[in-house]
Enzyme design. Structure first.
Site, PDB file in Angstrom:
ATOM      1  N   LYS A  90     -14.693   1.056  -2.251  1.00 39.06           N
ATOM      2  CA  LYS A  90     -14.387   1.532  -0.898  1.00 39.06           C
ATOM      3  C   LYS A  90     -13.900   2.980  -0.937  1.00 39.06           C
ATOM      4  O   LYS A  90     -13.308   3.414  -1.918  1.00 39.06           O
ATOM      5  CB  LYS A  90     -13.299   0.635  -0.279  1.00 39.06           C
ATOM      6  CG  LYS A  90     -13.703  -0.824  -0.171  1.00 39.06           C
ATOM      7  CD  LYS A  90     -12.524  -1.731   0.153  1.00 39.06           C
ATOM      8  CE  LYS A  90     -11.502  -1.767  -0.955  1.00 39.06           C
ATOM      9  NZ  LYS A  90     -10.438  -2.775  -0.752  1.00 39.06           N
ATOM     10  N   THR A 150      -3.521   1.694   9.148  1.00 34.96           N
ATOM     11  CA  THR A 150      -4.544   1.154   8.242  1.00 34.96           C
ATOM     12  C   THR A 150      -3.968   0.072   7.330  1.00 34.96           C
ATOM     13  O   THR A 150      -4.509  -0.185   6.261  1.00 34.96           O
ATOM     14  CB  THR A 150      -5.153   2.286   7.382  1.00 34.96           C
ATOM     15  OG1 THR A 150      -4.076   2.953   6.712  1.00 34.96           O
ATOM     16  CG2 THR A 150      -5.967   3.254   8.208  1.00 34.96           C
ATOM     17  N   GLY A 154      -3.633  -3.240   5.728  1.00 34.33           N
ATOM     18  CA  GLY A 154      -4.463  -4.441   5.631  1.00 34.33           C
ATOM     19  C   GLY A 154      -5.954  -4.195   5.753  1.00 34.33           C
ATOM     20  O   GLY A 154      -6.731  -5.142   5.894  1.00 34.33           O
ATOM     21  N   THR A 155      -6.375  -2.945   5.648  1.00 39.49           N
ATOM     22  CA  THR A 155      -7.817  -2.659   5.793  1.00 39.49           C
ATOM     23  C   THR A 155      -8.634  -3.339   4.692  1.00 39.49           C
ATOM     24  O   THR A 155      -9.695  -3.901   4.960  1.00 39.49           O
ATOM     25  CB  THR A 155      -8.107  -1.142   5.774  1.00 39.49           C
ATOM     26  OG1 THR A 155      -7.409  -0.565   4.670  1.00 39.49           O
ATOM     27  CG2 THR A 155      -7.690  -0.473   7.049  1.00 39.49           C
ATOM     28  N   GLY A 156      -8.134  -3.272   3.454  1.00 37.94           N
ATOM     29  CA  GLY A 156      -8.878  -3.860   2.333  1.00 37.94           C
ATOM     30  C   GLY A 156      -8.971  -5.375   2.469  1.00 37.94           C
ATOM     31  O   GLY A 156     -10.018  -5.974   2.205  1.00 37.94           O
ATOM     32  N   CYS A 157      -7.875  -6.007   2.884  1.00 36.93           N
ATOM     33  CA  CYS A 157      -7.870  -7.470   3.074  1.00 36.93           C
ATOM     34  C   CYS A 157      -8.876  -7.850   4.154  1.00 36.93           C
ATOM     35  O   CYS A 157      -9.672  -8.787   3.991  1.00 36.93           O
ATOM     36  CB  CYS A 157      -6.480  -7.952   3.503  1.00 36.93           C
ATOM     37  SG  CYS A 157      -5.178  -7.569   2.336  1.00 36.93           S
TER      38      CYS A 157
HETATM   39  N1  LIG Z   1      -9.271   6.343   7.885  1.00 34.36           N
HETATM   40  C1  LIG Z   1     -10.290   5.459   7.843  1.00 34.36           C
HETATM   41  N2  LIG Z   1     -11.318   5.571   8.721  1.00 34.36           N
HETATM   42  C2  LIG Z   1     -12.348   4.696   8.691  1.00 34.36           C
HETATM   43  N3  LIG Z   1     -12.444   3.671   7.835  1.00 34.36           N
HETATM   44  C3  LIG Z   1     -11.458   3.512   6.931  1.00 34.36           C
HETATM   45  C4  LIG Z   1     -10.335   4.392   6.885  1.00 34.36           C
HETATM   46  N4  LIG Z   1      -9.501   3.971   5.895  1.00 34.36           N
HETATM   47  C5  LIG Z   1     -10.084   2.886   5.352  1.00 34.36           C
HETATM   48  N5  LIG Z   1     -11.260   2.610   5.959  1.00 34.36           N
HETATM   49  C6  LIG Z   1     -12.148   1.481   5.668  1.00 34.36           C
HETATM   50  O1  LIG Z   1     -11.318   0.366   5.371  1.00 34.36           O
HETATM   51  C7  LIG Z   1     -11.800  -0.357   4.266  1.00 34.36           C
HETATM   52  C8  LIG Z   1     -10.732  -0.385   3.175  1.00 34.36           C
HETATM   53  O2  LIG Z   1     -10.707   0.861   2.534  1.00 34.36           O
HETATM   54  P1  LIG Z   1      -9.648   1.416   1.499  1.00 34.36           P
HETATM   55  O3  LIG Z   1      -8.548   2.091   2.247  1.00 34.36           O
HETATM   56  O4  LIG Z   1     -10.396   2.266   0.530  1.00 34.36           O
HETATM   57  O5  LIG Z   1      -9.128   0.101   0.781  1.00 34.36           O
HETATM   58  P2  LIG Z   1      -7.669  -0.551   0.619  1.00 34.36           P
HETATM   59  O6  LIG Z   1      -7.192  -0.939   1.981  1.00 34.36           O
HETATM   60  O7  LIG Z   1      -7.945  -1.712  -0.279  1.00 34.36           O
HETATM   61  O8  LIG Z   1      -6.803   0.500  -0.026  1.00 34.36           O
HETATM   62  C9  LIG Z   1     -13.107   0.325   3.837  1.00 34.36           C
HETATM   63  O9  LIG Z   1     -14.208  -0.370   4.386  1.00 34.36           O
HETATM   64  C10 LIG Z   1     -13.001   1.722   4.427  1.00 34.36           C
HETATM   65  O10 LIG Z   1     -14.271   2.203   4.793  1.00 34.36           O
HETATM   66  C1  LIG Z   2       0.400 -10.034   0.864  1.00 37.98           C
HETATM   67  C2  LIG Z   2      -0.371  -8.777   0.760  1.00 37.98           C
HETATM   68  N1  LIG Z   2      -1.606  -8.800   0.228  1.00 37.98           N
HETATM   69  C3  LIG Z   2      -2.322  -7.668   0.118  1.00 37.98           C
HETATM   70  C4  LIG Z   2      -1.797  -6.462   0.548  1.00 37.98           C
HETATM   71  C5  LIG Z   2      -2.579  -5.192   0.395  1.00 37.98           C
HETATM   72  O1  LIG Z   2      -3.405  -5.112   1.456  1.00 37.98           O
HETATM   73  P1  LIG Z   2      -4.430  -3.926   1.723  1.00 37.98           P
HETATM   74  O2  LIG Z   2      -5.493  -4.469   2.574  1.00 37.98           O
HETATM   75  O3  LIG Z   2      -4.827  -3.279   0.447  1.00 37.98           O
HETATM   76  O4  LIG Z   2      -3.568  -3.001   2.623  1.00 37.98           O
HETATM   77  P2  LIG Z   2      -2.358  -2.055   2.313  1.00 37.98           P
HETATM   78  O5  LIG Z   2      -1.172  -2.792   1.826  1.00 37.98           O
HETATM   79  O6  LIG Z   2      -2.912  -1.099   1.305  1.00 37.98           O
HETATM   80  O7  LIG Z   2      -2.094  -1.477   3.645  1.00 37.98           O
HETATM   81  C6  LIG Z   2      -0.533  -6.469   1.117  1.00 37.98           C
HETATM   82  N2  LIG Z   2       0.030  -5.343   1.576  1.00 37.98           N
HETATM   83  N3  LIG Z   2       0.162  -7.641   1.211  1.00 37.98           N
END
Ligand SMILES: Nc1ncnc2c1ncn2[C@@H]1O[C@H](COP(=O)(O)OP(=O)(O)O)[C@@H](O)[C@H]1O
Ligand SMILES: Cc1ncc(COP(=O)(O)OP(=O)(O)O)c(N)n1
Length: 268
Positions: free
Chosen positions: A175, A207, A209-212
């Site tokens: 991602k 943002t 929880g975007t990855g979850c």
């Molecule tokens: N600022 C943003 N604008 C648009 N899409 C985003 C943005 N940040 C994250 N995403 C999307 O959210 C998802 C999670 O991305 P990322 O932030 O790399 O992962 P994580 O939440 O695990 O750290 C991906 O599909 C990415 O394209």
């Molecule tokens: C309980 C729990 N699981 C996973 C995460 C991480 O989630 P993620 O979608 O990577 O979002 P951020 O924490 O990076 O905002 C979490 N925070 N808690």
């Protein structure tokens, strides 16, 4: 009509933006029946993680068995697994039930900096869990840890994706949220070809929880019978809508809006 089922094996986020709560909301929005096995309870809100309380291995295995021996599942995802013992137990149960649609979000560190995976657990993830994986969805820092390489460019991400497939993952999405490109590129690799999924970078701090949410959307769509590529494309649309239509709640990194995709009418 036979309802499709999706299981999340992950941590609980009391604030509701990430973890089990984000996963179940996403499953529901995409029409899959959601089930959970909780690996750890976190005391968490938009300001950060204030406590981590692991569930015992016995408690985790019992939850998975309660599902495996009765309901079964059409797809599952893993999120926060925390320790090598949890990864080993979860991998063993996935293998035992022969579950195939396995989505691994290799959660390591929350946005606020809290550790959600112990350092020593990376090896178990590589050796036990990745070989069972239909798709792994690391962000860039997670991909760097798993592949032991620095990732700056898209070519670096291509190289890292190949390393993850060599470890046993059938497909990979690295991602792009953590890159500093103007657009967000999620790179999908199915072991044969690459696809760049591109969307505008949304200027927001909401943002959490975007990855979850992204990996849960893939899981729901695999349960619904979509191909991996189509499941990943829906997940990209789902998370884009969820970030764009922000809820604006909490004093820190706010959660995404799990209603937004359907509010806009679903698939484009
Ligand atoms: N600022 C943003 N604008 C648009 N899409 C985003 C943005 N940040 C994250 N995403 C999307 O959210 C998802 C999670 O991305 P990322 O932030 O790399 O992962 P994580 O939440 O695990 O750290 C991906 O599909 C990415 O394209
Ligand atoms: C309980 C729990 N699981 C996973 C995460 C991480 O989630 P993620 O979608 O990577 O979002 P951020 O924490 O990076 O905002 C979490 N925070 N808690």
């Amino acid at each position: 009509m036979s309802i499709k089922k999706a299981l999340t094996i992950a941590g609980s986020d009391s604030g509701g933006g990430a973890g089990i709560q984000a996963d179940l909301k996403t499953f529901q929005e995409l029409g899959a029946y959601g089930m959970s096995a909780i690996t750890a309870v976190t005391a968490q809100n938009t300001l950060g993680v204030h406590g981590v309380y692991p569930v015992s291995i016995e408690g985790i295995v019992k939850q998975i068995d309660a599902i495996g021996e009765d309901l079964g599942t059409d797809a599952l995802k893993t999120g926060m697994l925390f320790s090598s013992e949890v990864i080993e137990a979860v991998s063993e149960r996935i293998h035992h039930y022969g579950w195939q649609n396995v989505v691994v979000d290799p959660v390591m560190i929350a946005k606020g900096g809290a550790k959600l995976l112990q350092d020593e657990a990376v090896r178990a993830m590589k050796e036990k869990l990745i070989p069972l994986t239909a798709v792994i969805t690391p962000n860039i820092p997670e991909a760097e840890v798993l592949t032991d390489m620095k990732i700056h460019s898209i070519d670096d991400r291509r190289e890292a994706s190949k390393i993850l497939v060599d470890m046993g993952a059938k497909s990979v999405v690295i991602k792009g949220g953590h890159a500093d490109d103007k657009e967000v590129i999620d790179l999908f690799y199915d072991g044969g070809s690459f696809e760049e999924l591109v969307s505008p970078r949304i200027d927001t701090s909401h943002t959490h929880g975007t990855g979850c949410t992204f990996s849960a959307a893939i899981t729901a769509q695999l349960a619904n019978g979509l191909s991996m590529k189509d499941a990943v494309i829906t997940a990209k649309e789902f998370i884009r809508a969820a970030i764009e239509d922000e809820l604006g709640i909490g004093g820190g990194h706010g959660p995404t809006n799990h209603w937004a995709y359907n509010k806009r009418g679903g698939p484009s």
